[in-house]
Design a protein around this motif. Structure first.
Motif, PDB file in Angstrom:
ATOM      1  N   THR A  11       0.821  -1.215   0.000  1.00  0.00           N
ATOM      2  CA  THR A  11       0.000   0.000   0.000  1.00  0.00           C
ATOM      3  C   THR A  11       0.853   1.263   0.000  1.00  0.00           C
ATOM      4  N   VAL A  12       2.183   1.102  -0.130  1.00  0.00           N
ATOM      5  CA  VAL A  12       3.101   2.240   0.003  1.00  0.00           C
ATOM      6  C   VAL A  12       3.900   2.440  -1.283  1.00  0.00           C
ATOM      7  N   HIS A  13       4.003   3.694  -1.703  1.00  0.00           N
ATOM      8  CA  HIS A  13       4.919   4.042  -2.793  1.00  0.00           C
ATOM      9  C   HIS A  13       6.088   4.821  -2.213  1.00  0.00           C
ATOM     10  N   LEU A  14       7.302   4.413  -2.557  1.00  0.00           N
ATOM     11  CA  LEU A  14       8.512   5.056  -2.071  1.00  0.00           C
ATOM     12  C   LEU A  14       9.211   5.801  -3.200  1.00  0.00           C
ATOM     13  N   ASN A  15       9.501   7.082  -2.966  1.00  0.00           N
ATOM     14  CA  ASN A  15      10.402   7.835  -3.832  1.00  0.00           C
ATOM     15  C   ASN A  15      11.756   7.856  -3.140  1.00  0.00           C
ATOM     16  N   ILE A  16      12.736   7.160  -3.692  1.00  0.00           N
ATOM     17  CA  ILE A  16      14.031   6.974  -3.038  1.00  0.00           C
ATOM     18  C   ILE A  16      15.120   7.665  -3.856  1.00  0.00           C
ATOM     19  N   HIS A  17      15.882   8.515  -3.188  1.00  0.00           N
ATOM     20  CA  HIS A  17      16.994   9.195  -3.852  1.00  0.00           C
ATOM     21  C   HIS A  17      18.274   8.903  -3.086  1.00  0.00           C
ATOM     22  N   LEU A  18      19.272   8.356  -3.779  1.00  0.00           N
ATOM     23  CA  LEU A  18      20.530   7.938  -3.172  1.00  0.00           C
ATOM     24  C   LEU A  18      21.656   8.854  -3.635  1.00  0.00           C
ATOM     25  N   MET A  19      22.426   9.400  -2.679  1.00  0.00           N
ATOM     26  CA  MET A  19      23.582  10.246  -2.993  1.00  0.00           C
ATOM     27  C   MET A  19      24.850   9.571  -2.488  1.00  0.00           C
ATOM     28  N   GLU A  20      25.869   9.480  -3.344  1.00  0.00           N
ATOM     29  CA  GLU A  20      27.090   8.783  -2.941  1.00  0.00           C
ATOM     30  C   GLU A  20      28.224   9.135  -3.909  1.00  0.00           C
ATOM     31  N   PRO A  21      29.425   9.484  -3.385  1.00  0.00           N
ATOM     32  CA  PRO A  21      30.544   9.805  -4.276  1.00  0.00           C
ATOM     33  C   PRO A  21      31.201   8.591  -4.928  1.00  0.00           C
ATOM     34  N   ILE A  65      29.824  14.263  -4.404  1.00  0.00           N
ATOM     35  CA  ILE A  65      30.023  14.622  -3.013  1.00  0.00           C
ATOM     36  C   ILE A  65      28.892  15.564  -2.589  1.00  0.00           C
ATOM     37  N   LEU A  66      28.714  15.736  -1.283  1.00  0.00           N
ATOM     38  CA  LEU A  66      27.599  16.548  -0.798  1.00  0.00           C
ATOM     39  C   LEU A  66      27.702  17.993  -1.266  1.00  0.00           C
ATOM     40  N   ALA A  67      28.923  18.504  -1.423  1.00  0.00           N
ATOM     41  CA  ALA A  67      29.102  19.898  -1.841  1.00  0.00           C
ATOM     42  C   ALA A  67      28.535  20.163  -3.227  1.00  0.00           C
ATOM     43  N   ASN A  68      28.374  19.104  -4.019  1.00  0.00           N
ATOM     44  CA  ASN A  68      27.849  19.259  -5.382  1.00  0.00           C
ATOM     45  C   ASN A  68      26.440  18.701  -5.536  1.00  0.00           C
ATOM     46  N   ALA A  69      25.825  18.307  -4.440  1.00  0.00           N
ATOM     47  CA  ALA A  69      24.536  17.621  -4.517  1.00  0.00           C
ATOM     48  C   ALA A  69      23.376  18.602  -4.606  1.00  0.00           C
ATOM     49  N   THR A  70      22.340  18.176  -5.303  1.00  0.00           N
ATOM     50  CA  THR A  70      21.078  18.900  -5.354  1.00  0.00           C
ATOM     51  C   THR A  70      20.030  18.080  -4.619  1.00  0.00           C
ATOM     52  N   VAL A  71      19.511  18.625  -3.532  1.00  0.00           N
ATOM     53  CA  VAL A  71      18.504  17.906  -2.751  1.00  0.00           C
ATOM     54  C   VAL A  71      17.173  17.967  -3.494  1.00  0.00           C
ATOM     55  N   PRO A  72      16.574  16.829  -3.832  1.00  0.00           N
ATOM     56  CA  PRO A  72      15.319  16.857  -4.582  1.00  0.00           C
ATOM     57  C   PRO A  72      14.154  17.369  -3.739  1.00  0.00           C
ATOM     58  N   ASN A  73      13.320  18.183  -4.346  1.00  0.00           N
ATOM     59  CA  ASN A  73      12.078  18.631  -3.714  1.00  0.00           C
ATOM     60  C   ASN A  73      10.947  17.888  -4.413  1.00  0.00           C
ATOM     61  N   GLY A  89      21.093  23.908   4.010  1.00  0.00           N
ATOM     62  CA  GLY A  89      20.456  25.087   3.432  1.00  0.00           C
ATOM     63  C   GLY A  89      19.333  24.718   2.479  1.00  0.00           C
ATOM     64  N   GLN A  90      19.527  23.638   1.726  1.00  0.00           N
ATOM     65  CA  GLN A  90      18.486  23.186   0.800  1.00  0.00           C
ATOM     66  C   GLN A  90      17.327  22.513   1.538  1.00  0.00           C
ATOM     67  N   ILE A  91      17.638  21.739   2.578  1.00  0.00           N
ATOM     68  CA  ILE A  91      16.581  21.071   3.341  1.00  0.00           C
ATOM     69  C   ILE A  91      15.618  22.094   3.944  1.00  0.00           C
ATOM     70  N   ARG A  92      16.156  23.212   4.416  1.00  0.00           N
ATOM     71  CA  ARG A  92      15.315  24.223   5.061  1.00  0.00           C
ATOM     72  C   ARG A  92      14.403  24.931   4.072  1.00  0.00           C
ATOM     73  N   GLN A  93      14.636  24.750   2.777  1.00  0.00           N
ATOM     74  CA  GLN A  93      13.796  25.377   1.759  1.00  0.00           C
ATOM     75  C   GLN A  93      12.743  24.430   1.193  1.00  0.00           C
ATOM     76  N   LEU A  94      12.760  23.184   1.611  1.00  0.00           N
ATOM     77  CA  LEU A  94      11.848  22.200   1.036  1.00  0.00           C
ATOM     78  C   LEU A  94      10.427  22.367   1.566  1.00  0.00           C
ATOM     79  N   SER A  95       9.469  21.997   0.747  1.00  0.00           N
ATOM     80  CA  SER A  95       8.072  22.033   1.170  1.00  0.00           C
ATOM     81  C   SER A  95       7.721  20.737   1.890  1.00  0.00           C
ATOM     82  N   GLY A  96       6.760  20.817   2.814  1.00  0.00           N
ATOM     83  CA  GLY A  96       6.323  19.632   3.530  1.00  0.00           C
ATOM     84  C   GLY A  96       7.137  19.342   4.781  1.00  0.00           C
TER      85      GLY A  96
END
Length: 274
Positions: A116-126, A157-165, A194-201
């Motif tokens: 009954t669950v749909h997962l949107n999964i985003h993986l970040m790794e260098p 790396i995290l310095a180049n990552a874009t956090v998905p909204n 900084g990006q997390i604090r701009q996300l909706s929800g």
């Protein structure tokens, strides 16, 4: 995909992560191609991105069960899935081979019917090797449980990552497993927070790490950047039965770890500790 990982993933169908780990150990350790000292020297004691499949397999055998057990303990103390919608977003930072995501999926499955669950999964790794393993292993576990899942990745790396909204009004789980003690990660953390604090929800940030001064510094930095103050963390000592690569045998161990969860809903910030 590596034959050892492929075979181990087949065990997920009946035994989940535990079966995967047991199969991995059974296949890899009889003729282990590297020693702990070689691995530690080449990878900076597992703080540098892994560059070979042998290093990735060695890392999983040595650390995956401990990290998995700790993250499950932090999740159990903090996160009630029954209150979440049928869609859940997951972002795993410095995901390695996806252990935190695998633990989260099993936590969700323990509280809610996966079908009954749909997962949107985003993986970040260098590490491209680790990221390939992670995406395959996460897909296999999703199929084993019957989750509907969309899996995306960023090899950076995290310095180049874009956090998905995801912009879907669903809760987002931000996973940080055993990365906050790494000083290079601490130096790049503000780019993520900084990006997390701009996300909706609603954003739930769930962290675990070794009980060490460097990790405590990382936790303090994370909480200060997200909430403006130092938040409380808890100490964990969960038991796990895992393979010891130096002794070359299975034995009962107790992890020495810390964990916490922070939850943010736009301008309203609160913390829920482990």
């Amino acid at each position: 995909m590596n034959a050892i990982i492929n075979t181990a993933c087949q065990s997920m169908n009946t035994q989940g992560f535990a079966g995967f780990y047991q199969s991995l150990v059974a296949q890899f350790t009889p003729n282990m191609p590297i020693t702990y000292r070689e691995f530690a020297n080449r990878t900076g004691r597992a703080t540098l991105p892994l560059t070979s499949q042998n290093d990735a397999l060695f890392y999983s055998v040595a650390y995956a069960m401990s990290h998995y057990t700790t993250f499950r303990a932090v999740l159990a103390d903090n996160l009630t899935i029954e209150q979440c919608d049928s869609v859940i977003n997951i972002i795993d930072y410095g995901c390695g081979q996806g252990v935190a995501t695998l633990a989260t999926m099993e936590h969700i499955a323990s509280q809610k019917d996966p079908k009954t669950v749909h997962l949107n999964i985003h993986l970040m790794e260098p590490s491209s090797v680790s990221l390939g393993n992670a995406s395959y292993q996460v897909l296999c576990l999703a199929q084993a449980y019957g989750f509907s899942a969309n899996i995306t990745t960023q090899n950076c790396i995290l310095a180049n990552a874009t956090v998905p909204n995801f912009s879907n009004r669903a809760d987002t789980l931000h996973l940080m497993s055993y990365i906050l003690d790494v000083r290079a990660v601490q130096q790049q953390l503000s780019h993520i927070t900084g990006q997390i604090r701009q996300l909706s929800g609603v954003q739930h940030i769930i962290a675990s790490d070794i009980d060490h001064t460097d990790a405590v510094n990382g936790f303090n930095l994370l909480s200060r950047e997200l909430t403006g103050i130092y938040q409380q963390y808890e100490r964990y000592q969960p038991q796990h039965y895992s393979y010891r690569v130096i002794q070359r045998r299975f034995q009962q161990e107790r992890a020495k770890a810390i964990g916490m969860m922070l939850s943010i809903d736009n301008a309203s910030v609160f913390n829920k500790v482990a």
